[in-house]
Scaffold this motif. Structure first.
Motif, PDB file in Angstrom:
ATOM      1  N   LEU A 136       0.846  -1.240   0.038  1.00 40.13           N
ATOM      2  CA  LEU A 136       0.175   0.025  -0.095  1.00 40.13           C
ATOM      3  C   LEU A 136       0.790   1.185   0.089  1.00 40.13           C
ATOM      4  O   LEU A 136       0.806   2.283  -0.817  1.00 40.13           O
ATOM      5  CB  LEU A 136      -1.003  -0.191   1.150  1.00 40.13           C
ATOM      6  CG  LEU A 136      -1.696   1.150   1.364  1.00 40.13           C
ATOM      7  CD1 LEU A 136      -2.856   1.182   0.438  1.00 40.13           C
ATOM      8  CD2 LEU A 136      -2.573   1.269   2.691  1.00 40.13           C
ATOM      9  N   LEU A 137       1.687   1.395   0.836  1.00 38.41           N
ATOM     10  CA  LEU A 137       2.718   2.482   1.049  1.00 38.41           C
ATOM     11  C   LEU A 137       3.530   2.883  -0.029  1.00 38.41           C
ATOM     12  O   LEU A 137       3.604   4.074  -0.380  1.00 38.41           O
ATOM     13  CB  LEU A 137       3.378   2.357   2.369  1.00 38.41           C
ATOM     14  CG  LEU A 137       2.633   2.376   3.731  1.00 38.41           C
ATOM     15  CD1 LEU A 137       3.614   1.956   4.763  1.00 38.41           C
ATOM     16  CD2 LEU A 137       1.748   3.459   3.758  1.00 38.41           C
ATOM     17  N   THR A 138       3.987   1.889  -0.654  1.00 37.14           N
ATOM     18  CA  THR A 138       4.670   2.393  -1.940  1.00 37.14           C
ATOM     19  C   THR A 138       3.888   2.573  -3.290  1.00 37.14           C
ATOM     20  O   THR A 138       4.528   2.994  -4.322  1.00 37.14           O
ATOM     21  CB  THR A 138       5.720   1.178  -2.346  1.00 37.14           C
ATOM     22  OG1 THR A 138       4.864  -0.111  -2.589  1.00 37.14           O
ATOM     23  CG2 THR A 138       6.661   0.880  -1.281  1.00 37.14           C
ATOM     24  N   ARG A 139       2.620   2.744  -3.078  1.00 38.46           N
ATOM     25  CA  ARG A 139       1.743   2.838  -4.324  1.00 38.46           C
ATOM     26  C   ARG A 139       0.868   4.133  -4.154  1.00 38.46           C
ATOM     27  O   ARG A 139       0.103   4.542  -5.166  1.00 38.46           O
ATOM     28  CB  ARG A 139       0.852   1.558  -4.731  1.00 38.46           C
ATOM     29  CG  ARG A 139       1.438   0.689  -5.248  1.00 38.46           C
ATOM     30  CD  ARG A 139       0.902  -0.812  -5.052  1.00 38.46           C
ATOM     31  NE  ARG A 139       1.832  -1.673  -5.880  1.00 38.46           N
ATOM     32  CZ  ARG A 139       2.815  -2.341  -5.331  1.00 38.46           C
ATOM     33  NH1 ARG A 139       3.220  -2.331  -4.214  1.00 38.46           N
ATOM     34  NH2 ARG A 139       3.367  -3.215  -6.372  1.00 38.46           N
ATOM     35  N   THR A 140       0.913   4.672  -3.106  1.00 39.26           N
ATOM     36  CA  THR A 140      -0.093   5.733  -2.694  1.00 39.26           C
ATOM     37  C   THR A 140      -0.132   7.172  -3.530  1.00 39.26           C
ATOM     38  O   THR A 140      -1.016   7.754  -3.969  1.00 39.26           O
ATOM     39  CB  THR A 140      -0.168   6.206  -1.120  1.00 39.26           C
ATOM     40  OG1 THR A 140       1.453   6.749  -1.004  1.00 39.26           O
ATOM     41  CG2 THR A 140      -0.317   5.172  -0.343  1.00 39.26           C
ATOM     42  N   VAL A 147       0.092   8.488   3.359  1.00 36.49           N
ATOM     43  CA  VAL A 147      -0.010   8.284   4.447  1.00 36.49           C
ATOM     44  C   VAL A 147       0.796   8.878   5.643  1.00 36.49           C
ATOM     45  O   VAL A 147       1.735   8.537   5.783  1.00 36.49           O
ATOM     46  CB  VAL A 147      -0.044   6.674   4.813  1.00 36.49           C
ATOM     47  CG1 VAL A 147      -0.459   6.427   6.105  1.00 36.49           C
ATOM     48  CG2 VAL A 147      -1.156   6.193   4.011  1.00 36.49           C
ATOM     49  N   PRO A 148       0.315   9.975   6.287  1.00 40.56           N
ATOM     50  CA  PRO A 148       1.206  10.620   7.513  1.00 40.56           C
ATOM     51  C   PRO A 148       1.299   9.959   8.400  1.00 40.56           C
ATOM     52  O   PRO A 148       0.814   8.660   8.735  1.00 40.56           O
ATOM     53  CB  PRO A 148       0.313  11.735   7.653  1.00 40.56           C
ATOM     54  CG  PRO A 148      -1.363  11.501   7.435  1.00 40.56           C
ATOM     55  CD  PRO A 148      -1.192  10.588   6.412  1.00 40.56           C
ATOM     56  N   THR A 149       2.570  10.193   9.098  1.00 47.19           N
ATOM     57  CA  THR A 149       2.978   9.340  10.224  1.00 47.19           C
ATOM     58  C   THR A 149       1.745   9.842  11.764  1.00 47.19           C
ATOM     59  O   THR A 149       1.515  10.945  11.508  1.00 47.19           O
ATOM     60  CB  THR A 149       4.324   9.889  10.739  1.00 47.19           C
ATOM     61  OG1 THR A 149       4.430  11.273  11.011  1.00 47.19           O
ATOM     62  CG2 THR A 149       5.180   9.414   9.662  1.00 47.19           C
ATOM     63  N   GLY A 150       1.952   8.803  12.331  1.00 47.38           N
ATOM     64  CA  GLY A 150       1.005   8.853  13.408  1.00 47.38           C
ATOM     65  C   GLY A 150       2.133   9.335  14.911  1.00 47.38           C
ATOM     66  O   GLY A 150       3.013   9.775  14.736  1.00 47.38           O
ATOM     67  N   GLU A 151       1.267   9.262  15.823  1.00 55.29           N
ATOM     68  CA  GLU A 151       2.027   9.849  17.246  1.00 55.29           C
ATOM     69  C   GLU A 151       3.202   8.943  17.646  1.00 55.29           C
ATOM     70  O   GLU A 151       3.908   9.582  18.315  1.00 55.29           O
ATOM     71  CB  GLU A 151       0.808   9.695  18.412  1.00 55.29           C
ATOM     72  CG  GLU A 151       0.320   8.179  18.612  1.00 55.29           C
ATOM     73  CD  GLU A 151      -0.548   8.292  19.711  1.00 55.29           C
ATOM     74  OE1 GLU A 151      -0.796   7.312  20.358  1.00 55.29           O
ATOM     75  OE2 GLU A 151      -1.317   9.336  19.879  1.00 55.29           O
ATOM     76  N   GLY A 200     -11.412   2.359  -8.335  1.00 58.96           N
ATOM     77  CA  GLY A 200     -10.825   1.199  -7.684  1.00 58.96           C
ATOM     78  C   GLY A 200      -9.438   1.086  -7.476  1.00 58.96           C
ATOM     79  O   GLY A 200      -8.622   1.723  -8.346  1.00 58.96           O
ATOM     80  N   ILE A 201      -8.779   0.277  -6.653  1.00 53.18           N
ATOM     81  CA  ILE A 201      -7.392   0.215  -6.455  1.00 53.18           C
ATOM     82  C   ILE A 201      -7.090  -1.318  -6.358  1.00 53.18           C
ATOM     83  O   ILE A 201      -7.601  -2.122  -5.658  1.00 53.18           O
ATOM     84  CB  ILE A 201      -7.170   0.793  -5.003  1.00 53.18           C
ATOM     85  CG1 ILE A 201      -7.043   2.275  -5.114  1.00 53.18           C
ATOM     86  CG2 ILE A 201      -5.729   0.444  -4.579  1.00 53.18           C
ATOM     87  CD1 ILE A 201      -6.863   3.091  -3.595  1.00 53.18           C
ATOM     88  N   GLY A 202      -6.112  -1.554  -6.934  1.00 50.76           N
ATOM     89  CA  GLY A 202      -5.529  -2.827  -7.188  1.00 50.76           C
ATOM     90  C   GLY A 202      -6.342  -3.913  -7.913  1.00 50.76           C
ATOM     91  O   GLY A 202      -7.454  -3.614  -8.484  1.00 50.76           O
ATOM     92  N   PRO A 203      -5.911  -5.359  -8.041  1.00 52.64           N
ATOM     93  CA  PRO A 203      -6.593  -6.206  -8.690  1.00 52.64           C
ATOM     94  C   PRO A 203      -7.907  -6.884  -7.607  1.00 52.64           C
ATOM     95  O   PRO A 203      -8.190  -6.697  -6.631  1.00 52.64           O
ATOM     96  CB  PRO A 203      -5.659  -7.277  -8.875  1.00 52.64           C
ATOM     97  CG  PRO A 203      -4.669  -7.306  -7.610  1.00 52.64           C
ATOM     98  CD  PRO A 203      -4.638  -5.856  -7.487  1.00 52.64           C
TER      99      PRO A 203
END
Length: 220
Positions: A136-140, A147-151, A200-203
């Motif tokens: 997910l993170l390498t395709r956003t 996707v921002p960082t959390g606490e 949509g996202i992905g297969p």
């Protein structure tokens, strides 16, 4: 575009049989639209969400669906139907820098050759939480968000559900490894995000994967 929500009556035997088969759910979703309607902009996307005491069908579609057959087979025919809303107002609100909570059920895969000598490639499902999250993170970027960082200084996303779907299609065994992601996103390209929301996202989109939904971020 339209966003539809339908609640299953899990006390019914027909509902349990339907939920056990991605192919049956796919057929039920497609039967909500006339075969002559055409899809127009976007495509038909759907997702099954299992909440604490509810099982919900979420459906995004270019045309307004008729879920009468699902109500009769797997709902409450005399008391409940379904809720369909115009999706365009939300799509029009999306803007650069906005933050939204999101939910996505996806089929994270890698494509590689069957053997080093083979010229043909094949999809292989990612099966660990780390692999699925990295997918997910390498395709956003191409979907118009980050996707921002959390606490805890980690990306604000978690895998809330994982499932291996096994069924037969045209006489062949099919296995899909799915992951349900929940987290927070920041819009970097509103046009690309709108495209991801309606296309949509992905297969495996025909089997309940690829539908990204947004909700306001809850602040502490």
């Amino acid at each position: 575009m339209h966003l539809t929500r339908f609640q299953f009556n899990t006390a019914r035997r027909a509902t349990r049989a339907l939920l056990a088969s991605p192919q049956k759910i796919h057929a039920a979703v497609m039967n909500a639209f006339p075969t002559t309607s055409g899809e127009g902009e976007g495509r038909i996307l759907w997702r099954i969400d299992h909440r604490e005491h509810q099982v919900m069908l979420y459906l995004v579609s270019p045309h307004r669906p008729d879920l009468t057959h699902l109500v009769e087979q797997a709902g409450w025919p005399t008391t409940h139907t379904w809720d369909t809303r115009d999706y365009q107002p939300l799509l029009n609100r999306l803007d650069l820098g906005q933050e939204w909570a999101f939910r996505l059920k996806a089929n994270p895969v890698a494509t590689r050759r069957k053997t080093p000598e083979s010229s043909r490639s094949q999809r292989f499902g990612h099966v660990t939480v780390t692999q699925q999250t990295d997918w997910l993170l390498t395709r956003t970027d191409k979907w118009g968000f980050t996707v921002p960082t959390g606490e805890h200084k980690e990306p604000d996303v978690a895998v809330r559900g994982r499932e291996n779907l096994r069924f037969q299609r045209e006489g062949r065994d099919v296995t899909l490894s799915t992951a349900t992601f929940e987290g927070r996103l920041e819009i970097t390209d509103p046009h690309a995000l709108r495209a991801a929301l309606i296309n949509g996202i992905g297969p495996a989109k025909g089997y309940g994967c690829g539908l990204l939904t947004l909700a306001p971020v809850r602040r502490a």
